[in-house]
Design a protein around this motif. Structure first.
Motif, short mmCIF file in Angstrom:
data_model
loop_
_atom_site.label_atom_id
_atom_site.label_comp_id
_atom_site.label_asym_id
_atom_site.label_seq_id
_atom_site.Cartn_x
_atom_site.Cartn_y
_atom_site.Cartn_z
N VAL A 192 45.98 23.97 -4.57
CA VAL A 192 46.41 23.05 -3.51
C VAL A 192 45.80 23.47 -2.17
CG1 VAL A 192 48.37 22.20 -2.16
CG2 VAL A 192 48.55 22.37 -4.65
N THR A 193 45.89 24.77 -1.88
CA THR A 193 45.30 25.27 -0.63
C THR A 193 43.79 25.10 -0.64
OG1 THR A 193 47.08 26.91 -0.47
CG2 THR A 193 45.15 27.25 0.91
N LEU A 194 43.18 25.31 -1.80
CA LEU A 194 41.73 25.13 -1.91
C LEU A 194 41.35 23.67 -1.67
CD1 LEU A 194 40.88 27.41 -4.97
CD2 LEU A 194 40.08 27.73 -2.62
N TYR A 195 42.08 22.75 -2.30
CA TYR A 195 41.81 21.33 -2.08
C TYR A 195 41.92 20.99 -0.59
CZ TYR A 195 41.84 19.89 -7.02
OH TYR A 195 41.54 19.70 -8.34
N TYR A 196 42.95 21.52 0.04
CA TYR A 196 43.19 21.25 1.46
C TYR A 196 42.04 21.78 2.31
CZ TYR A 196 45.25 21.87 6.11
OH TYR A 196 45.48 21.87 7.47
N ASN A 197 41.65 23.03 2.09
CA ASN A 197 40.57 23.62 2.88
C ASN A 197 39.24 22.92 2.65
OD1 ASN A 197 42.09 25.59 4.21
ND2 ASN A 197 41.89 27.05 2.54
N ILE A 198 38.97 22.59 1.39
CA ILE A 198 37.71 21.90 1.07
C ILE A 198 37.68 20.52 1.72
CG2 ILE A 198 36.30 20.95 -0.79
CD1 ILE A 198 37.47 23.21 -2.58
N ALA A 199 38.82 19.83 1.67
CA ALA A 199 38.91 18.50 2.31
C ALA A 199 38.61 18.61 3.80
CB ALA A 199 40.29 17.90 2.08
N ASN A 200 39.20 19.62 4.44
CA ASN A 200 38.92 19.83 5.87
C ASN A 200 37.44 20.13 6.09
OD1 ASN A 200 41.58 19.45 6.71
ND2 ASN A 200 42.10 21.61 6.43
N GLY A 201 36.85 20.84 5.13
CA GLY A 201 35.43 21.15 5.23
C GLY A 201 34.58 19.89 5.17
N TYR A 202 34.90 19.02 4.24
CA TYR A 202 34.15 17.76 4.14
C TYR A 202 34.33 16.92 5.41
CZ TYR A 202 32.83 18.33 -0.77
OH TYR A 202 32.27 18.76 -1.95
N ILE A 210 29.69 4.84 7.91
CA ILE A 210 30.94 5.59 7.86
C ILE A 210 31.69 5.34 6.56
CG2 ILE A 210 33.24 5.78 8.86
CD1 ILE A 210 31.97 5.48 11.60
N VAL A 211 31.89 4.07 6.20
CA VAL A 211 32.72 3.74 5.04
C VAL A 211 32.19 4.37 3.76
CG1 VAL A 211 33.57 1.86 3.61
CG2 VAL A 211 33.55 1.60 6.09
N ASP A 212 30.87 4.40 3.62
CA ASP A 212 30.27 4.95 2.40
C ASP A 212 29.87 6.41 2.55
OD1 ASP A 212 30.45 2.50 1.04
OD2 ASP A 212 28.63 1.77 2.01
N ASN A 213 30.29 7.04 3.63
CA ASN A 213 29.89 8.42 3.87
C ASN A 213 30.43 9.32 2.75
OD1 ASN A 213 30.55 11.26 5.15
ND2 ASN A 213 28.88 10.37 6.34
N GLU A 214 29.53 10.04 2.11
CA GLU A 214 29.91 10.86 0.96
C GLU A 214 30.90 11.96 1.34
OE1 GLU A 214 27.78 13.62 -2.50
OE2 GLU A 214 26.56 12.51 -1.06
N ASN A 215 30.71 12.56 2.50
CA ASN A 215 31.62 13.63 2.91
C ASN A 215 33.02 13.10 3.17
OD1 ASN A 215 29.86 15.91 2.83
ND2 ASN A 215 28.87 15.18 4.69
N LEU A 216 33.12 11.94 3.80
CA LEU A 216 34.44 11.34 4.04
C LEU A 216 35.13 10.99 2.73
CD1 LEU A 216 34.34 8.90 7.09
CD2 LEU A 216 35.68 10.98 6.83
N GLN A 217 34.38 10.42 1.81
CA GLN A 217 34.95 10.05 0.52
C GLN A 217 35.41 11.30 -0.25
OE1 GLN A 217 35.74 7.10 -0.47
NE2 GLN A 217 34.70 5.91 1.11
#
Length: 387
Positions: free
Chosen positions: A85-95, A112-119
C-alpha cells in the motif's frame, strides 16, 4: 543501539533534510547510506519515497524516475507484500511528479488526458485505496487528497471533489484537502448559474481555513500556503464589498411534504446518486442540490446576437436529453402497480440465457440509450464551440 536502528535514525535524518528543503544534502546522505549498506531491505523500501521527494524538490526528472523504477521493482517482490500500500502510494506520487516535471517544460494541455504518467498515477492510487482502511487517519487523508489532485490534473474535477470529500470525512480540517477542494469548486463557479457568488464565497472561506491551519506547511510545504493565499486574493478581486466573503451561507433544506410518492423517490434517488447538474452536490438535502443550474458563460463581440444563442441551443438539448434519461432511470427503479399490470400484458419468450424483459428493464435500457445519444450531441457542441 543496533545497526538496523541506526539506519532508521539516518533515514529519519534524511527525511528532515528534505523537509528543510536541503535536497542535495539529502541525496548525498542517501547515496552514502546505500553504499555502506548494499541491498538492505529497510533502505530499499524507504529510498523509493525519499528519491521521489528529493527529485521533486530538485526538479530532477531522473531522480524521481529512479525512485519510481525502484518502487515498481519492489512491487514484484513478494517479500514486500506487507508494504505494497505504501509502495503504491509512493509510486503514484512519483508518477505525479514525473507528469508535473514534464508539464512544466512543455505545457501541452492537449496531451494531459492521455499522459502516461498521470494514468499510471491514477492506477497506483486506486490500488493503494483498496487496502488503506487499516492505516492511520493522516495517511488515509493524504492518500485521498493526492488521488483527488491526480483526478483534477486529468480534468476530472467533479470526481476530484468526491476524493477530497473522502479525505475530509476522515479529517474535516485536513488542510490540503480543504484548500484543494476549494480551488476545484472555484473552477466550477462560473458555470453554476445563480449560485456563482455562493461558490466563490464558500471557496474563499475554505481557503482561509486551510491557509490558517498550523499543519498546512507540514503536509503541503510553504508553496501550498502561498498558493492558497494567492487564490484568496484572486477571489477578493471579484467582490467590491469584501465583507460578503465572511457571511454565513445558508442552504435551505428541500421540502418533500408536498411531493407525490414518485417525486419524493425521484428526488432522493437522484440526490443519492448525484445525478443533478450542479455543484452543491456536497451539501446534504438542500434546495440548491436538487436543481440543474449549470450553464456556460462566454464573451462575444459587440453586435453578435447569434453566437451565444446558437451555442445555448446545443446546451439546452443536451440538458433536456439528460433530464429525460435521468427520469427514465428513476422510473425503472420505482415499482408501481399500474406498470406491473401493464408489463404483465406483454408475453416474452424465455431464451434460456438469463436475459430479462419487462417494462422496468425496458425503461432502464431506454435510459442508457438516451444517455449514449447525448454523446453525439456533445461532440457536435464541441465542434460548434471551437469553430
Amino acid at each position: 543501539m543496533n545497526k538496523e536502528h541506526e539506519m532508521v535514525q539516518e533515514i529519519y535524518a534524511i527525511s528532515n533534510l528534505i523537509n528543510k528543503g536541503e535536497y542535495q544534502k539529502a541525496i548525498d546522505s542517501l547515496l552514502n547510506l546505500e553504499t555502506k549498506n548494499p541491498e538492505n531491505r529497510t533502505i530499499n523500501f524507504n529510498k523509493v519515497g525519499l528519491l521521489i521527494d528529493i527529485g521533486c524538490g530538485l526538479k530532477d526528472f531522473d531522480i524521481v524516475k529512479k525512485g519510481v523504477v525502484a518502487g515498481e521493482k519492489l512491487l514484484k517482490d513478494s517479500s514486500y507484500e506487507d508494504y505494497k500500500v505504501t509502495l503504491y502510494y509512493n509510486i503514484a506520487n512519483g508518477y505525479m511528479s514525473l507528469y508535473q516535471l514534464e508539464y512544466d517544460k512543455e505545457r501541452d494541455v492537449e496531451r494531459i488526458v492521455d499522459n502516461e504518467n498521470l494514468q499510471n498515477a491514477k492506477r497506483k492510487f486506486r490500488e493503494a485505496l483498496k487496502e488503506v482502511n487499516h492505516f492511520d487517519s493522516e495517511f488515509r487523508s493524504q492518500l485521498w487528497t493526492n488521488y483527488g489532485n491526480c483526478l483534477d490534473s486529468l480534468g476530472r474535477g467533479v470526481e476530484a471533489l468526491y476524493a477530497y470529500d473522502e479525505a475530509l470525512k476522515i479529517d474535516s480540517n485536513f488542510p490540503i484537502a480543504l484548500g484543494n477542494k476549494a480551488m476545484a469548486m472555484r473552477f466550477f463557479a462560473d458555470i453554476s448559474g445563480e449560485y456563482r457568488e455562493a461558490m466563490h464565497i464558500k471557496s474563499s472561506q475554505m481557503l482561509k481555513s486551510a491557509s490558517e491551519n498550523k499543519d498546512l506547511v507540514k503536509f503541503g510545504g510553504i508553496a501550498a500556503k502561498k498558493g492558497f493565499e494567492n487564490e484568496i486574493q484572486q477571489i477578493e478581486k471579484l467582490f467590491e464589498d469584501k465583507r460578503v466573503l465572511s457571511k454565513n451561507l445558508k442552504h435551505p433544506k428541500y421540502d418533500l411534504s408536498y411531493m407525490t410518492k414518485f417525486e419524493k423517490f425521484y428526488i432522493e434517488f437522484c440526490s443519492k446518486h448525484k445525478l443533478f447538474l450542479n455543484f452543491h452536490i456536497h451539501e446534504d438535502k438542500c434546495e440548491a442540490s436538487i436543481v440543474d443550474p449549470i450553464f456556460i458563460s462566454m464573451v462575444t463581440p459587440i453586435g453578435d446576437s447569434e453566437t451565444y444563442n446558437n451555442i445555448a441551443k446545443y446546451i439546452n438539448q443536451i440538458k433536456e436529453d439528460y433530464a429525460i434519461a435521468r427520469l427514465l432511470l428513476a422510473q425503472s427503479q420505482f415499482k408501481r402497480e399500474d406498470l406491473d399490470n401493464i408489463s404483465k400484458r406483454t408475453t416474452f419468450v424465455n431464451t434460456l440465457d438469463y436475459s430479462m424483459f419487462n417494462i422496468y428493464v425496458g425503461l432502464l435500457k431506454s435510459a442508457f440509450k438516451e444517455t449514449y445519444n447525448i454523446l453525439d450531441k456533445i461532440s457536435r457542441f464541441i465542434k460548434e464551440y471551437y469553430k
